[in-house]
Design a protein around this motif. Sequence first.
Motif, PDB file in Angstrom:
ATOM      1  N   GLU A  17       0.837  -1.194   0.000  1.00  0.00           N
ATOM      2  CA  GLU A  17       0.000   0.000   0.000  1.00  0.00           C
ATOM      3  C   GLU A  17       0.872   1.244   0.000  1.00  0.00           C
ATOM      4  OE1 GLU A  17      -2.509   0.758   3.460  1.00  0.00           O
ATOM      5  OE2 GLU A  17      -1.169  -0.441   4.703  1.00  0.00           O
ATOM      6  N   TYR A  18       0.259   2.347  -0.394  1.00  0.00           N
ATOM      7  CA  TYR A  18       0.980   3.613  -0.469  1.00  0.00           C
ATOM      8  C   TYR A  18       1.214   4.158   0.931  1.00  0.00           C
ATOM      9  CZ  TYR A  18       2.318   8.351  -1.666  1.00  0.00           C
ATOM     10  OH  TYR A  18       3.009   9.521  -1.785  1.00  0.00           O
ATOM     11  N   GLY A  19       2.451   4.576   1.204  1.00  0.00           N
ATOM     12  CA  GLY A  19       2.814   5.214   2.466  1.00  0.00           C
ATOM     13  C   GLY A  19       3.227   6.649   2.201  1.00  0.00           C
ATOM     14  N   VAL A  20       2.385   7.590   2.605  1.00  0.00           N
ATOM     15  CA  VAL A  20       2.674   8.999   2.325  1.00  0.00           C
ATOM     16  C   VAL A  20       3.927   9.460   3.070  1.00  0.00           C
ATOM     17  CG1 VAL A  20       1.201   9.975   4.148  1.00  0.00           C
ATOM     18  CG2 VAL A  20       1.599  11.269   2.034  1.00  0.00           C
ATOM     19  N   GLY A  21       4.250   8.833   4.221  1.00  0.00           N
ATOM     20  CA  GLY A  21       5.449   9.218   4.973  1.00  0.00           C
ATOM     21  C   GLY A  21       6.726   8.953   4.203  1.00  0.00           C
ATOM     22  N   VAL A  22       6.740   7.901   3.386  1.00  0.00           N
ATOM     23  CA  VAL A  22       7.927   7.573   2.589  1.00  0.00           C
ATOM     24  C   VAL A  22       7.705   7.869   1.108  1.00  0.00           C
ATOM     25  CG1 VAL A  22       8.808   5.851   4.216  1.00  0.00           C
ATOM     26  CG2 VAL A  22       7.259   5.130   2.383  1.00  0.00           C
ATOM     27  N   GLU A  23       6.514   8.349   0.775  1.00  0.00           N
ATOM     28  CA  GLU A  23       6.145   8.715  -0.602  1.00  0.00           C
ATOM     29  C   GLU A  23       6.403   7.579  -1.580  1.00  0.00           C
ATOM     30  OE1 GLU A  23       7.779  12.521  -1.742  1.00  0.00           O
ATOM     31  OE2 GLU A  23       7.190  13.417   0.164  1.00  0.00           O
ATOM     32  N   GLY A  24       5.934   6.388  -1.193  1.00  0.00           N
ATOM     33  CA  GLY A  24       6.094   5.235  -2.068  1.00  0.00           C
ATOM     34  C   GLY A  24       5.248   4.073  -1.606  1.00  0.00           C
ATOM     35  N   TYR A  25       5.221   3.036  -2.428  1.00  0.00           N
ATOM     36  CA  TYR A  25       4.494   1.822  -2.088  1.00  0.00           C
ATOM     37  C   TYR A  25       5.385   0.926  -1.252  1.00  0.00           C
ATOM     38  CZ  TYR A  25       0.586   3.135  -4.979  1.00  0.00           C
ATOM     39  OH  TYR A  25      -0.506   3.794  -5.492  1.00  0.00           O
ATOM     40  N   GLU A  26       4.846   0.418  -0.169  1.00  0.00           N
ATOM     41  CA  GLU A  26       5.570  -0.400   0.798  1.00  0.00           C
ATOM     42  C   GLU A  26       4.865  -1.727   1.009  1.00  0.00           C
ATOM     43  OE1 GLU A  26       8.231   0.087   3.349  1.00  0.00           O
ATOM     44  OE2 GLU A  26       8.935   1.521   1.879  1.00  0.00           O
ATOM     45  N   LEU A  76      -8.107  -7.636   8.932  1.00  0.00           N
ATOM     46  CA  LEU A  76      -7.684  -8.728   8.063  1.00  0.00           C
ATOM     47  C   LEU A  76      -8.663  -8.906   6.904  1.00  0.00           C
ATOM     48  CD1 LEU A  76      -5.578 -10.983   7.740  1.00  0.00           C
ATOM     49  CD2 LEU A  76      -6.981 -12.394   9.248  1.00  0.00           C
ATOM     50  N   LYS A  77      -9.946  -8.871   7.204  1.00  0.00           N
ATOM     51  CA  LYS A  77     -10.977  -9.021   6.167  1.00  0.00           C
ATOM     52  C   LYS A  77     -10.985  -7.825   5.216  1.00  0.00           C
ATOM     53  CE  LYS A  77     -13.925 -11.809   9.169  1.00  0.00           C
ATOM     54  NZ  LYS A  77     -15.181 -11.838   9.952  1.00  0.00           N
ATOM     55  N   GLU A  78     -10.781  -6.628   5.757  1.00  0.00           N
ATOM     56  CA  GLU A  78     -10.788  -5.425   4.927  1.00  0.00           C
ATOM     57  C   GLU A  78      -9.562  -5.341   4.023  1.00  0.00           C
ATOM     58  OE1 GLU A  78     -13.145  -2.554   8.144  1.00  0.00           O
ATOM     59  OE2 GLU A  78     -11.052  -2.133   7.650  1.00  0.00           O
ATOM     60  N   GLU A  79      -8.400  -5.673   4.546  1.00  0.00           N
ATOM     61  CA  GLU A  79      -7.157  -5.431   3.815  1.00  0.00           C
ATOM     62  C   GLU A  79      -6.645  -6.636   3.040  1.00  0.00           C
ATOM     63  OE1 GLU A  79      -4.244  -3.468   6.248  1.00  0.00           O
ATOM     64  OE2 GLU A  79      -5.663  -1.921   6.858  1.00  0.00           O
ATOM     65  N   VAL A  80      -6.955  -7.847   3.491  1.00  0.00           N
ATOM     66  CA  VAL A  80      -6.401  -9.044   2.868  1.00  0.00           C
ATOM     67  C   VAL A  80      -7.472  -9.914   2.217  1.00  0.00           C
ATOM     68  CG1 VAL A  80      -4.949 -11.085   3.277  1.00  0.00           C
ATOM     69  CG2 VAL A  80      -4.528  -9.003   4.560  1.00  0.00           C
ATOM     70  N   GLY A  81      -8.727  -9.792   2.671  1.00  0.00           N
ATOM     71  CA  GLY A  81      -9.794 -10.620   2.118  1.00  0.00           C
ATOM     72  C   GLY A  81      -9.921 -11.980   2.771  1.00  0.00           C
ATOM     73  N   TYR A  82      -9.406 -12.091   3.991  1.00  0.00           N
ATOM     74  CA  TYR A  82      -9.511 -13.324   4.778  1.00  0.00           C
ATOM     75  C   TYR A  82      -9.924 -12.978   6.201  1.00  0.00           C
ATOM     76  CZ  TYR A  82      -7.057 -16.248   1.359  1.00  0.00           C
ATOM     77  OH  TYR A  82      -6.700 -16.960   0.241  1.00  0.00           O
ATOM     78  N   GLU A  88      -9.521   2.056   2.607  1.00  0.00           N
ATOM     79  CA  GLU A  88      -8.376   2.354   1.752  1.00  0.00           C
ATOM     80  C   GLU A  88      -8.848   3.041   0.463  1.00  0.00           C
ATOM     81  OE1 GLU A  88      -7.261  -0.224   4.779  1.00  0.00           O
ATOM     82  OE2 GLU A  88      -8.804  -0.626   3.309  1.00  0.00           O
ATOM     83  N   PRO A  89      -8.069   3.995  -0.047  1.00  0.00           N
ATOM     84  CA  PRO A  89      -8.474   4.724  -1.245  1.00  0.00           C
ATOM     85  C   PRO A  89      -8.326   3.925  -2.535  1.00  0.00           C
ATOM     86  CG  PRO A  89      -6.343   5.490  -0.487  1.00  0.00           C
ATOM     87  CD  PRO A  89      -6.846   4.518   0.542  1.00  0.00           C
ATOM     88  N   GLU A  90      -7.580   2.823  -2.496  1.00  0.00           N
ATOM     89  CA  GLU A  90      -7.397   1.979  -3.674  1.00  0.00           C
ATOM     90  C   GLU A  90      -7.224   0.535  -3.207  1.00  0.00           C
ATOM     91  OE1 GLU A  90      -3.861   3.292  -5.715  1.00  0.00           O
ATOM     92  OE2 GLU A  90      -2.579   2.891  -4.008  1.00  0.00           O
ATOM     93  N   PRO A  91      -7.487  -0.427  -4.082  1.00  0.00           N
ATOM     94  CA  PRO A  91      -7.307  -1.830  -3.675  1.00  0.00           C
ATOM     95  C   PRO A  91      -5.849  -2.092  -3.281  1.00  0.00           C
ATOM     96  CG  PRO A  91      -8.462  -1.680  -5.784  1.00  0.00           C
ATOM     97  CD  PRO A  91      -7.977  -0.295  -5.455  1.00  0.00           C
ATOM     98  N   LEU A  92      -5.675  -2.928  -2.260  1.00  0.00           N
ATOM     99  CA  LEU A  92      -4.339  -3.291  -1.810  1.00  0.00           C
ATOM    100  C   LEU A  92      -3.917  -4.588  -2.483  1.00  0.00           C
ATOM    101  CD1 LEU A  92      -4.721  -2.618   2.029  1.00  0.00           C
ATOM    102  CD2 LEU A  92      -3.920  -1.065   0.250  1.00  0.00           C
ATOM    103  N   ASP A  93      -2.647  -4.661  -2.869  1.00  0.00           N
ATOM    104  CA  ASP A  93      -2.103  -5.909  -3.403  1.00  0.00           C
ATOM    105  C   ASP A  93      -1.791  -6.834  -2.235  1.00  0.00           C
ATOM    106  OD1 ASP A  93      -2.106  -5.018  -6.052  1.00  0.00           O
ATOM    107  OD2 ASP A  93      -0.080  -4.191  -5.889  1.00  0.00           O
ATOM    108  N   VAL A  94      -2.206  -8.093  -2.349  1.00  0.00           N
ATOM    109  CA  VAL A  94      -1.859  -9.105  -1.356  1.00  0.00           C
ATOM    110  C   VAL A  94      -0.703  -9.917  -1.921  1.00  0.00           C
ATOM    111  CG1 VAL A  94      -2.680 -11.092  -0.033  1.00  0.00           C
ATOM    112  CG2 VAL A  94      -4.220  -9.151  -0.466  1.00  0.00           C
TER     113      VAL A  94
END
Length: 182
Positions: free
Chosen positions: A63-72, A94-100, A139-145
């Motif tokens: 997900e995007y981390g504004v503190g480091v200005e990149g995807y982490e 867990l259900k919101e971010e990972v789908g489990y 989250e403003p966009e889907p997260l990659d698992v």
Amino acid sequence: MPSLPKILQCQQVAQSKLFRVEQLQLQFSNGEQRTYERLAGGKTAAVIIVPMLDNDTVLLIREYGVGVEGYELGLPKGKVDAGETHMEAANRELKEEVGYGAKDLQLMKCLSQSPNYMQHKTQIVLARNLYPERLEGDEPEPLDVVPAKLSELEQWIARDDLTEARSIAALLLARQYLQDLK
């Protein structure tokens, strides 16, 4: 060990939507006085979840981390909402971010973050016996698992996009805990 410093004065000096800064006048047991500032803790706690798909596969998120200005890459995490237990918050995040969801949740350790400057603490929760279930998150966009092997943890930690200290500490603690179970 010396006794705790006496707080002579505590006042809020700044506040934003997310943060509250306090300035404290402290007197130490030897009579020395100092002024400290800290990010004050809120009324809610936080959780970070180590979701284990099997005994060696952990599910990370990107997900995007504004503190480091990149995807982490890191572990799913979030605040404990009013009226929730740490376990309920962990399963919801867990259900919101990972789908489990997880049938087996275990508190592992409470971590502080920059204890010289912050009151914030995060509970590490190990999640096992996962089952598919998704809740809508904030989250403003889907997260990659991203599945990762604990047996390859050193290679994952060496990556430039896995830098968050809480995630690294939680992964190391979970790996040791699971190895001790064998």
